[in-house]
Scaffold this active site. Sequence first.
Site, PDB file in Angstrom:
ATOM      1  N   ARG A  12       6.881  50.453 -33.312  1.00 14.09           N
ATOM      2  CA  ARG A  12       8.153  50.125 -33.966  1.00 14.09           C
ATOM      3  C   ARG A  12       9.062  51.350 -33.864  1.00 14.09           C
ATOM      4  O   ARG A  12       8.590  52.492 -33.964  1.00 14.09           O
ATOM      5  CB  ARG A  12       7.916  49.783 -35.438  1.00 14.09           C
ATOM      6  CG  ARG A  12       9.188  49.372 -36.165  1.00 14.09           C
ATOM      7  CD  ARG A  12       8.940  49.144 -37.643  1.00 14.09           C
ATOM      8  NE  ARG A  12      10.192  48.880 -38.336  1.00 14.09           N
ATOM      9  CZ  ARG A  12      10.347  48.930 -39.647  1.00 14.09           C
ATOM     10  NH1 ARG A  12       9.324  49.236 -40.421  1.00 14.09           N
ATOM     11  NH2 ARG A  12      11.517  48.681 -40.193  1.00 14.09           N
ATOM     12  N   HIS A  13      10.353  51.100 -33.674  1.00 16.23           N
ATOM     13  CA  HIS A  13      11.320  52.207 -33.633  1.00 16.23           C
ATOM     14  C   HIS A  13      11.185  53.083 -34.878  1.00 16.23           C
ATOM     15  O   HIS A  13      10.759  52.634 -35.935  1.00 16.23           O
ATOM     16  CB  HIS A  13      12.752  51.666 -33.537  1.00 16.23           C
ATOM     17  CG  HIS A  13      13.159  50.855 -34.734  1.00 16.23           C
ATOM     18  ND1 HIS A  13      13.567  51.429 -35.925  1.00 16.23           N
ATOM     19  CD2 HIS A  13      13.186  49.521 -34.934  1.00 16.23           C
ATOM     20  CE1 HIS A  13      13.846  50.474 -36.795  1.00 16.23           C
ATOM     21  NE2 HIS A  13      13.612  49.294 -36.220  1.00 16.23           N
ATOM     22  N   ASN A  19      17.145  51.835 -42.685  1.00 11.53           N
ATOM     23  CA  ASN A  19      15.766  51.643 -43.158  1.00 11.53           C
ATOM     24  C   ASN A  19      15.587  52.360 -44.490  1.00 11.53           C
ATOM     25  O   ASN A  19      15.024  51.813 -45.447  1.00 11.53           O
ATOM     26  CB  ASN A  19      14.745  52.236 -42.178  1.00 11.53           C
ATOM     27  CG  ASN A  19      14.546  51.421 -40.921  1.00 11.53           C
ATOM     28  OD1 ASN A  19      14.267  51.980 -39.872  1.00 11.53           O
ATOM     29  ND2 ASN A  19      14.662  50.101 -40.991  1.00 11.53           N
ATOM     30  N   ARG A  66      18.233  52.248 -31.383  1.00  9.36           N
ATOM     31  CA  ARG A  66      17.103  52.854 -32.110  1.00  9.36           C
ATOM     32  C   ARG A  66      15.785  52.722 -31.340  1.00  9.36           C
ATOM     33  O   ARG A  66      14.918  53.579 -31.454  1.00  9.36           O
ATOM     34  CB  ARG A  66      16.986  52.269 -33.519  1.00  9.36           C
ATOM     35  CG  ARG A  66      16.811  50.754 -33.626  1.00  9.36           C
ATOM     36  CD  ARG A  66      16.969  50.303 -35.077  1.00  9.36           C
ATOM     37  NE  ARG A  66      16.768  48.891 -35.308  1.00  9.36           N
ATOM     38  CZ  ARG A  66      17.734  47.982 -35.329  1.00  9.36           C
ATOM     39  NH1 ARG A  66      18.986  48.323 -35.064  1.00  9.36           N
ATOM     40  NH2 ARG A  66      17.450  46.716 -35.607  1.00  9.36           N
ATOM     41  N   GLU A  93      15.673  42.602 -32.210  1.00 13.02           N
ATOM     42  CA  GLU A  93      15.250  42.150 -33.535  1.00 13.02           C
ATOM     43  C   GLU A  93      15.895  40.803 -33.854  1.00 13.02           C
ATOM     44  O   GLU A  93      16.961  40.467 -33.321  1.00 13.02           O
ATOM     45  CB  GLU A  93      15.651  43.198 -34.577  1.00 13.02           C
ATOM     46  CG  GLU A  93      15.248  42.877 -36.014  1.00 13.02           C
ATOM     47  CD  GLU A  93      13.733  42.779 -36.225  1.00 13.02           C
ATOM     48  OE1 GLU A  93      13.114  41.858 -35.658  1.00 13.02           O
ATOM     49  OE2 GLU A  93      13.187  43.603 -36.990  1.00 13.02           O
ATOM     50  N   HIS A 157      10.772  46.083 -32.709  1.00 10.52           N
ATOM     51  CA  HIS A 157      11.181  45.997 -34.112  1.00 10.52           C
ATOM     52  C   HIS A 157      10.094  45.349 -34.966  1.00 10.52           C
ATOM     53  O   HIS A 157       9.197  44.690 -34.452  1.00 10.52           O
ATOM     54  CB  HIS A 157      12.467  45.171 -34.202  1.00 10.52           C
ATOM     55  CG  HIS A 157      13.544  45.642 -33.281  1.00 10.52           C
ATOM     56  ND1 HIS A 157      14.479  46.587 -33.634  1.00 10.52           N
ATOM     57  CD2 HIS A 157      13.817  45.322 -31.977  1.00 10.52           C
ATOM     58  CE1 HIS A 157      15.292  46.819 -32.605  1.00 10.52           C
ATOM     59  NE2 HIS A 157      14.910  46.070 -31.592  1.00 10.52           N
TER      60      HIS A 157
END
Length: 197
Positions: A12-13, A19, A66, A93, A157
Amino acid sequence: MTPSRPTIYFIRHGETDWNLEGRLQGQKDIPLNDMGRVQAEEAGRRLAALAPRYEDLAYVASPMTRTRETMEIMRRTMGLHPEGYKLDERLVELTFGAWEGMTWKEVRKAEPQLASLREQDKWHYAPPGGGESYAMLVERIRPFLYDLTRDTAVVAHGGVARAFLSMACGVSTRQAASLDIWQGRVLVIEGRSYRWV
């Protein structure tokens, strides 16, 4: 899916400011923050230790900023050319539609009935304003899984990871929709099983 399917090393980024603030990013193109860059380096170290022939893997990322940043930092950390990877639009995503940029607290305050409907069935609920459900995301990325021909490192994502776990590993949709998808770690999907490293 057949057990002989290639191994997926899913990353995952790294963290973004959204976030950190608990904002729904979806398809908003938010860059990594400083912690996210550190997490990308950590993911690179973990992947290099995990896959003895990591230079022979295929590398594919979502085209969002990202994920590309994460991939390039990760590859640089592993001693690989940062740009030696492919992009795949199918890995973007899921979109939260009109809710993107909001926190869940703000969503629950602004649209309590709709927020409640999503809580009842996270997998199948599509937010207003053109949002996607996890079920819709699965249909978008299913061909990506079938197209894999070799062991692959994928940077994408949280929603994409949940869809992979449902499709490839048979994780129930209710469980998959609520799983934590860690940043800075590697989710290894082999056959029907998965583990975090």
